[in-house]
Design a protein around this motif. Structure first.
Motif, PDB file in Angstrom:
ATOM      1  N   ASP A 184       0.671  -1.021  -0.131  1.00 33.01           N
ATOM      2  CA  ASP A 184      -0.055   0.065   0.113  1.00 33.01           C
ATOM      3  C   ASP A 184       0.871   1.271  -0.133  1.00 33.01           C
ATOM      4  O   ASP A 184       0.348   2.471  -0.395  1.00 33.01           O
ATOM      5  N   ARG A 185       2.108   1.166   0.519  1.00 30.44           N
ATOM      6  CA  ARG A 185       2.790   2.607   0.418  1.00 30.44           C
ATOM      7  C   ARG A 185       3.663   2.509  -0.904  1.00 30.44           C
ATOM      8  O   ARG A 185       4.358   3.730  -0.999  1.00 30.44           O
ATOM      9  N   PHE A 186       3.415   1.703  -1.952  1.00 31.15           N
ATOM     10  CA  PHE A 186       4.186   1.914  -3.120  1.00 31.15           C
ATOM     11  C   PHE A 186       3.320   2.024  -4.244  1.00 31.15           C
ATOM     12  O   PHE A 186       3.849   1.600  -5.485  1.00 31.15           O
TER      13      PHE A 186
ATOM     14  N   PRO B 233       1.394   7.227  -8.201  1.00 32.13           N
ATOM     15  CA  PRO B 233       0.200   8.089  -8.233  1.00 32.13           C
ATOM     16  C   PRO B 233      -0.972   8.096  -8.951  1.00 32.13           C
ATOM     17  O   PRO B 233      -2.182   8.223  -8.204  1.00 32.13           O
ATOM     18  N   ASP B 234      -0.911   7.492  -9.980  1.00 32.33           N
ATOM     19  CA  ASP B 234      -2.133   7.246 -10.934  1.00 32.33           C
ATOM     20  C   ASP B 234      -3.146   6.281 -10.434  1.00 32.33           C
ATOM     21  O   ASP B 234      -4.219   6.397 -10.118  1.00 32.33           O
ATOM     22  N   ALA B 235      -2.435   5.063  -9.603  1.00 33.46           N
ATOM     23  CA  ALA B 235      -3.120   4.037  -8.878  1.00 33.46           C
ATOM     24  C   ALA B 235      -3.852   4.856  -7.626  1.00 33.46           C
ATOM     25  O   ALA B 235      -4.928   4.268  -7.281  1.00 33.46           O
ATOM     26  N   LEU B 236      -3.318   5.568  -6.888  1.00 30.88           N
ATOM     27  CA  LEU B 236      -3.577   6.409  -5.866  1.00 30.88           C
ATOM     28  C   LEU B 236      -4.995   7.267  -6.077  1.00 30.88           C
ATOM     29  O   LEU B 236      -6.135   7.192  -5.867  1.00 30.88           O
TER      30      LEU B 236
ATOM     31  N   ASP C  84      -7.175  -0.900  -5.009  1.00 28.95           N
ATOM     32  CA  ASP C  84      -6.925  -1.626  -3.656  1.00 28.95           C
ATOM     33  C   ASP C  84      -5.460  -2.181  -3.949  1.00 28.95           C
ATOM     34  O   ASP C  84      -5.410  -3.462  -4.587  1.00 28.95           O
ATOM     35  N   PRO C  85      -4.499  -1.972  -3.029  1.00 26.52           N
ATOM     36  CA  PRO C  85      -3.286  -2.657  -3.088  1.00 26.52           C
ATOM     37  C   PRO C  85      -3.156  -4.070  -2.777  1.00 26.52           C
ATOM     38  O   PRO C  85      -2.404  -4.867  -3.297  1.00 26.52           O
ATOM     39  N   PHE C  86      -3.931  -4.703  -2.132  1.00 30.29           N
ATOM     40  CA  PHE C  86      -4.288  -6.069  -1.815  1.00 30.29           C
ATOM     41  C   PHE C  86      -5.211  -6.905  -2.402  1.00 30.29           C
ATOM     42  O   PHE C  86      -5.642  -7.623  -1.894  1.00 30.29           O
ATOM     43  N   GLY C  87      -5.834  -6.157  -3.205  1.00 28.30           N
ATOM     44  CA  GLY C  87      -6.911  -6.696  -4.175  1.00 28.30           C
ATOM     45  C   GLY C  87      -6.610  -6.912  -5.621  1.00 28.30           C
ATOM     46  O   GLY C  87      -5.378  -7.560  -5.915  1.00 28.30           O
TER      47      GLY C  87
END
Length: 232
Positions: A154-156, A159-162, A167-170
């Motif tokens: 989630d920390r990496f 910017p576009d994904a944010l 969902d970093p774990f999805g």
């Protein structure tokens, strides 16, 4: 010679050093915490305790409360001065010349390290130099860097994904994350700093184990004196 504030390896730390330090800081206890900061809150600051009127002055402390605060302030200041003395001796043992000022490699707050250590690092060039040296000595295995990257996806996010709310774990795509090679050095630096901080804590705990304090100069949380403050 007057009674010292403390004995470090049998050598006195004069009370005058504590008095000098107390004259250089304005220490205000955090409400109910037994900790100290360097300045009063901004004028008009509101409390988060409830619907208090920010313009209403707080009740003046009683004489007993004021006396206790002064005793705790002196005990706190003694700990800071002793930390400076211990750090100076550690630097001498390492043949490190202590400059008048050492720029901290990063900021440490009371929440990070506690009031006494934070104040010692703010007050003592020797303590900051020792922390910097201990940090530089830490070895961070490559596997630890990779493991941190893999466990903290989630920390990496890019910017576009944010912006897209990925969902970093999805169901995130590999392109939604910053490449490992791009963030490697930053992760390694942060892990080294954390390890250096732990090494500093270990050193400080061991170094002050044999310090003997005069009455009225004990650690603020020492339960051997009646008005100690020790909160978890």
């Amino acid at each position: 010679m007057t009674e010292p504030a403390a004995l470090v390896h049998g050598e006195p730390v004069p009370k005058s050093r504590v008095d000098t330090f107390l004259r250089t800081v304005t220490a205000t206890p955090f409400r109910g915490a037994g900790l100290y900061r360097y300045a009063a809150p901004p004028r008009g600051a509101t409390s988060h305790d409830g619907g208090a009127d920010a313009t209403r002055p707080e009740a003046a402390p009683s004489a007993a409360q004021s006396a206790q605060a002064q005793r705790q302030r002196r005990r706190w200041a003694t700990q800071v001065v002793v930390a400076d003395e211990l750090a100076r001796r550690a630097c001498e043992q390492r043949n490190l010349p202590i400059p008048d000022e050492v720029s901290p490699t990063y900021l440490l707050t009371v929440e990070d390290v506690g009031s006494i250590v934070a104040a010692a690092l703010a007050h003592s060039p020797a303590a900051r130099l020792l922390l910097t040296e201990l940090e530089a000595e830490q070895h961070v295995p490559e596997a630890a860097v990779r493991d941190y990257y893999d466990r903290n996806r989630d920390r990496f996010l890019t910017p576009d994904a944010l912006r897209r709310g990925v969902d970093p774990f999805g169901r995130a795509a590999p392109t939604d994350f910053l490449p490992f090679e791009q963030v490697h050095d930053g992760i390694e630096r942060d892990l080294r700093r954390a390890a250096g901080r732990r090494a500093f804590f270990d050193w400080f705990d061991q170094a002050r184990a044999d310090v003997v304090y005069a009455a009225g100069h004990e650690h603020p949380g020492d339960p051997s004196h009646p008005d100690h403050e020790h909160h978890h």
